[in-house]
Scaffold this active site. Sequence first.
Site, PDB file in Angstrom:
ATOM      1  N   GLU A 153      -5.101  -1.082  -9.299  1.00 55.51           N
ATOM      2  CA  GLU A 153      -4.209  -0.090  -9.618  1.00 55.51           C
ATOM      3  C   GLU A 153      -2.919  -0.934 -10.234  1.00 55.51           C
ATOM      4  O   GLU A 153      -2.135  -1.874  -8.698  1.00 55.51           O
ATOM      5  CB  GLU A 153      -3.667   0.780  -8.168  1.00 55.51           C
ATOM      6  CG  GLU A 153      -5.041   1.876  -7.871  1.00 55.51           C
ATOM      7  CD  GLU A 153      -4.579   2.817  -6.760  1.00 55.51           C
ATOM      8  OE1 GLU A 153      -4.309   3.739  -6.594  1.00 55.51           O
ATOM      9  OE2 GLU A 153      -4.684   2.097  -5.064  1.00 55.51           O
ATOM     10  N   ASN A 195      -5.494   5.565  -2.004  1.00 52.18           N
ATOM     11  CA  ASN A 195      -4.607   5.910  -0.163  1.00 52.18           C
ATOM     12  C   ASN A 195      -4.385   7.382  -0.277  1.00 52.18           C
ATOM     13  O   ASN A 195      -4.953   7.995   0.461  1.00 52.18           O
ATOM     14  CB  ASN A 195      -3.704   4.782  -0.187  1.00 52.18           C
ATOM     15  CG  ASN A 195      -4.257   3.976   0.450  1.00 52.18           C
ATOM     16  OD1 ASN A 195      -5.936   3.216   0.694  1.00 52.18           O
ATOM     17  ND2 ASN A 195      -3.675   2.681   0.636  1.00 52.18           N
ATOM     18  N   HIS A 253      -2.121  -3.133  -6.466  1.00 54.64           N
ATOM     19  CA  HIS A 253      -2.301  -2.988  -4.808  1.00 54.64           C
ATOM     20  C   HIS A 253      -4.425  -2.819  -5.374  1.00 54.64           C
ATOM     21  O   HIS A 253      -4.354  -1.989  -6.194  1.00 54.64           O
ATOM     22  CB  HIS A 253      -2.482  -1.526  -4.965  1.00 54.64           C
ATOM     23  CG  HIS A 253      -2.846  -0.930  -3.830  1.00 54.64           C
ATOM     24  ND1 HIS A 253      -3.701   0.209  -3.511  1.00 54.64           N
ATOM     25  CD2 HIS A 253      -2.495  -1.284  -2.516  1.00 54.64           C
ATOM     26  CE1 HIS A 253      -4.061   0.265  -2.331  1.00 54.64           C
ATOM     27  NE2 HIS A 253      -3.619  -0.387  -1.427  1.00 54.64           N
ATOM     28  N   SER A 286       0.787  -1.223  -0.398  1.00 48.92           N
ATOM     29  CA  SER A 286       0.557   0.152   0.086  1.00 48.92           C
ATOM     30  C   SER A 286       0.717   1.425  -0.069  1.00 48.92           C
ATOM     31  O   SER A 286       0.454   2.349  -0.981  1.00 48.92           O
ATOM     32  CB  SER A 286      -1.061   0.120   1.252  1.00 48.92           C
ATOM     33  OG  SER A 286      -1.115  -1.613   1.066  1.00 48.92           O
TER      34      SER A 286
HETATM   35  N1  LIG Z   1      -6.037  -4.028   4.291  1.00 57.26           N
HETATM   36  C1  LIG Z   1      -5.988  -3.684   3.386  1.00 57.26           C
HETATM   37  O1  LIG Z   1      -7.354  -2.837   2.925  1.00 57.26           O
HETATM   38  C2  LIG Z   1      -4.999  -3.312   2.959  1.00 57.26           C
HETATM   39  C3  LIG Z   1      -4.967  -2.840   0.944  1.00 57.26           C
HETATM   40  C4  LIG Z   1      -4.757  -3.285   0.203  1.00 57.26           C
HETATM   41  C5  LIG Z   1      -3.335  -3.769   0.562  1.00 57.26           C
HETATM   42  N2  LIG Z   1      -2.925  -3.519   1.391  1.00 57.26           N
HETATM   43  C6  LIG Z   1      -1.677  -4.904   1.547  1.00 57.26           C
HETATM   44  O2  LIG Z   1      -1.990  -5.642   1.918  1.00 57.26           O
HETATM   45  C7  LIG Z   1      -1.171  -6.205   2.707  1.00 57.26           C
HETATM   46  C8  LIG Z   1      -0.818  -7.093   3.624  1.00 57.26           C
HETATM   47  O3  LIG Z   1      -2.046  -6.646   4.156  1.00 57.26           O
HETATM   48  P1  LIG Z   1      -3.076  -7.163   4.990  1.00 57.26           P
HETATM   49  O4  LIG Z   1      -4.204  -6.638   5.312  1.00 57.26           O
HETATM   50  O5  LIG Z   1      -3.336  -8.882   4.139  1.00 57.26           O
HETATM   51  O6  LIG Z   1      -2.480  -8.185   6.479  1.00 57.26           O
HETATM   52  P2  LIG Z   1      -2.994  -9.622   7.293  1.00 57.26           P
HETATM   53  O7  LIG Z   1      -1.567  -9.167   8.188  1.00 57.26           O
HETATM   54  O8  LIG Z   1      -4.427  -9.620   7.824  1.00 57.26           O
HETATM   55  O9  LIG Z   1      -1.914 -10.580   6.804  1.00 57.26           O
HETATM   56  C9  LIG Z   1      -0.498 -10.196   6.336  1.00 57.26           C
HETATM   57  C10 LIG Z   1      -0.426 -11.597   6.416  1.00 57.26           C
HETATM   58  O10 LIG Z   1       1.168 -11.944   5.946  1.00 57.26           O
HETATM   59  C11 LIG Z   1       1.991 -13.362   6.347  1.00 57.26           C
HETATM   60  N3  LIG Z   1       2.810 -13.477   6.211  1.00 57.26           N
HETATM   61  C12 LIG Z   1       4.349 -12.473   7.729  1.00 57.26           C
HETATM   62  N4  LIG Z   1       5.288 -12.616   7.141  1.00 57.26           N
HETATM   63  C13 LIG Z   1       5.543 -13.303   5.539  1.00 57.26           C
HETATM   64  C14 LIG Z   1       6.630 -14.142   4.892  1.00 57.26           C
HETATM   65  N5  LIG Z   1       7.253 -14.355   5.776  1.00 57.26           N
HETATM   66  N6  LIG Z   1       5.819 -15.162   4.265  1.00 57.26           N
HETATM   67  C15 LIG Z   1       4.857 -15.247   4.128  1.00 57.26           C
HETATM   68  N7  LIG Z   1       3.789 -14.927   5.185  1.00 57.26           N
HETATM   69  C16 LIG Z   1       3.752 -14.015   6.180  1.00 57.26           C
HETATM   70  C17 LIG Z   1       0.815 -12.865   7.710  1.00 57.26           C
HETATM   71  O11 LIG Z   1       1.740 -13.805   8.554  1.00 57.26           O
HETATM   72  C18 LIG Z   1      -0.155 -12.430   7.883  1.00 57.26           C
HETATM   73  O12 LIG Z   1      -0.934 -14.118   7.639  1.00 57.26           O
HETATM   74  C19 LIG Z   1       0.221  -5.826   3.318  1.00 57.26           C
HETATM   75  O13 LIG Z   1       1.319  -4.680   2.624  1.00 57.26           O
HETATM   76  C20 LIG Z   1      -0.837  -4.184   2.814  1.00 57.26           C
HETATM   77  O14 LIG Z   1      -0.243  -2.720   3.103  1.00 57.26           O
HETATM   78  C21 LIG Z   1      -3.908  -3.985   2.569  1.00 57.26           C
END
Ligand SMILES: NC(=O)c1ccc[n+]([C@@H]2O[C@H](COP(=O)([O-])OP(=O)(O)OC[C@H]3O[C@@H](n4cnc5c(N)ncnc54)[C@H](O)[C@@H]3O)[C@@H](O)[C@H]2O)c1
Length: 292
Positions: A154, A192, A142, A121
């Site tokens: 995106e 964002n 994204h 993000s």
């Molecule tokens: N939540 C949102 O609204 C949103 C929207 C767009 C983008 N993002 C981006 O998406 C990504 C994930 O966000 P999320 O909300 O799903 O987070 P989340 O915390 O729900 O999930 C992240 C997962 O990644 C796993 N993880 C961490 N390190 C790891 C590794 N080395 N190998 C494999 N798995 C690993 C964790 O165990 C966890 O289950 C981030 O970069 C975030 O910025 C989030």
Amino acid sequence: MTSQERTVAVLGAGTMGSGIATVAVRGGYRTLIHDLDDGRVARGVDAVRGFLAKSAELGKLTEEAAATASARIEGTTDLKDLAGAGVVIEAIYENMAVKKDLFGELDGIVGKDTLFHTNTSTLSVTGIAAGSSRPERVVGTHYCNPAPLMKLVEVADGRHTASWAHRATIEFLASVGKTTVVTKDRPGFIVNRFLIPWENSCIQALENGLGTKESIDAAVTGALGHPMGPFKLLDVVGMDIHQQVATRLYEQLRDPKFFPPPMVDRMVAAGDLGRKTGRGFYTYDDTRLFGS
Ligand SMILES: NC(=O)c1ccc[n+]([C@@H]2O[C@H](COP(=O)([O-])OP(=O)(O)OC[C@H]3O[C@@H](n4cnc5c(N)ncnc54)[C@H](O)[C@@H]3O)[C@@H](O)[C@H]2O)c1
């Protein structure tokens, strides 16, 4: 199409990873979802299957299509299982060093034509791609949350992204039913830059007593035509994620409108992260990552 081209791997089985995996299986791809331990993998696989079952229940997918898509998801904790993937989509913690290391590790596992997508993000796509010895195949994609419901993705190239990788990415996203907008590798991309300050101002309105969470959500859905009010949406996003994204954008852009209001810190400290912990602005019996 070869089986490699038909296989997608998703790294991270959290909110976004399981949502993106749902998109991939629904789009006809065999999909492997990877996380650090069996419990997290199982939760991600359950979220995918739960969403598909719910879609069938609501008549949005036939029972048969939901069952076929459900059969395409597999979980793993072993990165070596990703060797046959044509597209690897990274959706792990928003941490530059961890994302870079992971892409570096994958270099030695996947084929030379495999596309690497990062769902970051706020981090630089160029910076993440620097962890790979083949930065030309790394593209920022994204997704909006909830990924199975929101059509837009995106697309942002890193400094060394090849034009073939960019084109293949747009084609892949079209193949799973997504529309794309191309943006620059800049903090917050397009969405964002608008969404985070707007969510912060909704939280401030609540803190200042302008309305209740219910009335502010109703005002936004009723007057602005959004499918979800800000507090329902923040509960899906996760307050920890909102806090991280908002803080990182503030640090990079130095604009106070990105800085999370104090209520965000209090909710995170209390563990009221939203749907995933059963309580955020609202309370939930169903803590699946994207329930109804
Ligand atoms: N939540 C949102 O609204 C949103 C929207 C767009 C983008 N993002 C981006 O998406 C990504 C994930 O966000 P999320 O909300 O799903 O987070 P989340 O915390 O729900 O999930 C992240 C997962 O990644 C796993 N993880 C961490 N390190 C790891 C590794 N080395 N190998 C494999 N798995 C690993 C964790 O165990 C966890 O289950 C981030 O970069 C975030 O910025 C989030």
